[in-house]
Design an enzyme around this catalytic site. Structure first.
Site, short mmCIF file in Angstrom:
data_model
loop_
_atom_site.label_atom_id
_atom_site.label_comp_id
_atom_site.label_asym_id
_atom_site.label_seq_id
_atom_site.Cartn_x
_atom_site.Cartn_y
_atom_site.Cartn_z
N TYR A 198 0.85 -1.19 0.00
CA TYR A 198 0.00 0.00 0.00
C TYR A 198 0.89 1.24 0.00
CZ TYR A 198 -5.09 0.11 0.39
OH TYR A 198 -6.44 0.14 0.12
N GLU B 16 -0.36 4.89 -0.42
CA GLU B 16 -1.14 6.12 -0.56
C GLU B 16 -0.23 7.33 -0.42
OE1 GLU B 16 -4.12 5.77 2.42
OE2 GLU B 16 -5.50 4.64 1.13
N ARG C 31 -2.88 -2.09 -18.29
CA ARG C 31 -4.08 -1.26 -18.32
C ARG C 31 -4.05 -0.26 -17.16
NH1 ARG C 31 -8.14 -3.06 -21.47
NH2 ARG C 31 -9.69 -2.10 -20.10
#
Length: 477
Positions: free
Chosen positions: A66, A68, A256
């Protein structure tokens, strides 16, 4: 220190087994999809076939982390390697498009082109501000403000006031004069260029003048042509645009995801606004494994071999167009100068939906698409053909000319099927070739066999040894 490898606890045993052992059902789906890609012809203009290296990065252990925030300013700890990765990706994005880092910045965290677009809107304008983008029935994208008389379809039309511009119904080219007239009346805060089904390049200088007359931002969504822009096979939007967004998987041939480029020299706080609009405004923590894949693809895009690839993509699109012209078919704008061809089927009395169905049955993948003059994108009068994936399979002009001949056969089969259906309804059309009666099913079976034999003669990116691809039971080439 003991050299014995610790044995995982029983409750964690599943974490150490292969996909084939842990989940044979999903593994088989992947095997079947690999066979479909290998034995078929991929003509959807928004798709491509990425590299083995990109897939390895995208499927890496980086998926566990993670992150952020931005490099050097994360909410969680343990991001020292992720910071290096994201900075590397940003540097490579600027290098791939030959951008001066003193003038341009880039955010590489968007999950997709659509989220990149909405994040850019969030940064640039306020709710209910006015935007103008190419209409969906004219080749534009859903996220550029598309709506119908009955419904606001996408968030860009829900949260902003949208007035689409159009192409000339006779030429299929963007009607810049009408765009300018309507902009003078509508007074947009943001003008969007870019399309998902437009075979020509863009007049950025004209668009800049139109935007400047309204004091509007100019944003380019180059999702479809970003690989061609990187290879200098299309005009560069960076010379005049304020913000440029793109996907990373179409002609750029990466995983993508999306990117947002922004001019740092126009407004002092633009970088902070763009970054804040991505996170926390529009999405959560970045997908680090995907950012690794993007970084790999951008390194490949800066290689001279990629420039040769992009040039071949354009040559292949033009070669397919020439064969279709030879057979007397109508193409929007009478050809192409990028990676796609927009084929108008209305003179034949066919719809794009019917031709798409026959292609699917014959292991050819393309998509129905509106063409200039269509009343609705829901009942499209044409199909869109892309050359990017075929070129990634090492096809050149003589090869894609054969693909165009397959498409000619598709149309002839479609006409036969429609005649045998005795109706113009799509459901009757499908019943006609699925019933096994008449000439159409036989013609489809013959075409499918020819297509599969042809397609399996070319390598498949991401699979170094195509001999290991499992052929489904009962399939005979």
């Amino acid at each position: 220190m003991s050299s014995t490898v610790p044995v995982p606890k029983d409750f964690n045993a599943c974490l150490y087994t292969s996909l084939a052992e842990a989940d044979p059902e999903v593994n088989k789906i992947i095997e079947d999809e690999t066979w479909r890609q290998f034995s078929g012809l991929e003509l959807i203009a928004s798709e491509n076939l990425t590299s083995l290296a990109v897939m390895e990065a995208n499927g890496s252990i980086l998926t566990n982390k993670y992150s952020e925030g931005l490099p050097g300013a994360r909410y969680y700890g343990g991001n020292e390697h992720i910071d290096i990765l994201e900075n590397l990706c940003r540097d490579r994005a600027l290098k791939a498009f030959n951008l001066d880092p003193k003038i341009w910045g880039v955010n590489v965290q968007p999950y997709a082109g659509s989220t990149a677009n909405f994040a850019a809107f969030t940064a640039l304008i306020q709710p209910q501000d006015r935007i103008m983008g190419l209409g969906l029935p004219d080749g534009g994208h859903l996220t550029h403000g598309y709506y119908t008389a009955k419904k606001k379809i996408t968030a860009s039309s829900i949260y902003f006031q949208s007035f689409p511009y159009q192409v000339d119904t006779k030429t299929g080219l963007i009607d810049y004069d009408r765009l300018e007239t309507n902009a003078n009346l509508f007074k947009p805060r943001l003008v969007i260029c870019g399309a998902s089904a437009y075979p020509r390049d863009w007049d950025y200088a004209r668009l800049r003048a139109i935007a400047d007359a309204q004091g509007a931002y100019l944003m380019m969504d180059m999702a479809h042509i970003s690989g061609l822009v990187a290879a200098a096979e299309q005009n560069s939007p960076f010379e005049v645009c304020d913000v440029v967004t793109t996907t990373t998987h179409k002609t750029l041939r990466g995983p993508r995801a999306g990117l947002i480029f922004f001019r740092k020299d126009k407004e002092a706080d633009i970088e902070a606004r763009i970054n804040a609009s991505v996170f926390p405004a529009c999405q959560g923590g970045p997908h680090n494994n995907t950012i690794a894949g993007i970084a790999v693809a951008l390194k490949q895009a800066a290689d001279p071999a990629f420039k040769a690839y992009a040039k071949q993509v354009r040559a292949n699109a033009a070669a397919m167009a020439a064969v279709l012209f030879k057979h007397g078919y109508r193409l929007q704008t009478d050809g192409t100068e990028n990676h796609l061809v927009l084929w108008d089927l209305r003179p034949l009395g066919l719809t794009g939906s019917k031709v798409e169905k026959i292609c699917d049955a014959a292991h050819i993948t393309l998509n129905k698409n509106a063409v200039a003059g269509d009343k609705s994108a829901q009942v499209p009068g044409g199909v869109r053909i892309g050359a990017s994936a075929l070129t990634s399979r090492s096809m050149v002009e003589k090869d894609v000319e054969q693909v165009a001949e397959f498409l000619h056969r598709v149309v002839q089969i479609s006409l036969t099927t429609q005649k045998e259906a005795g109706s113009k309804l799509l459901k009757d059309f499908v019943t006609a070739y699925e019933s096994g009666n008449g000439e159409a099913p036989k013609l489809i079976a013959e075409l499918k066999k020819d297509v599969m034999k042809f397609a399996t003669g070319f390598p498949l990116p991401g699979v170094p040894d195509t001999s290991v691809i499992k052929r489904p039971a009962g399939v005979d080439l």
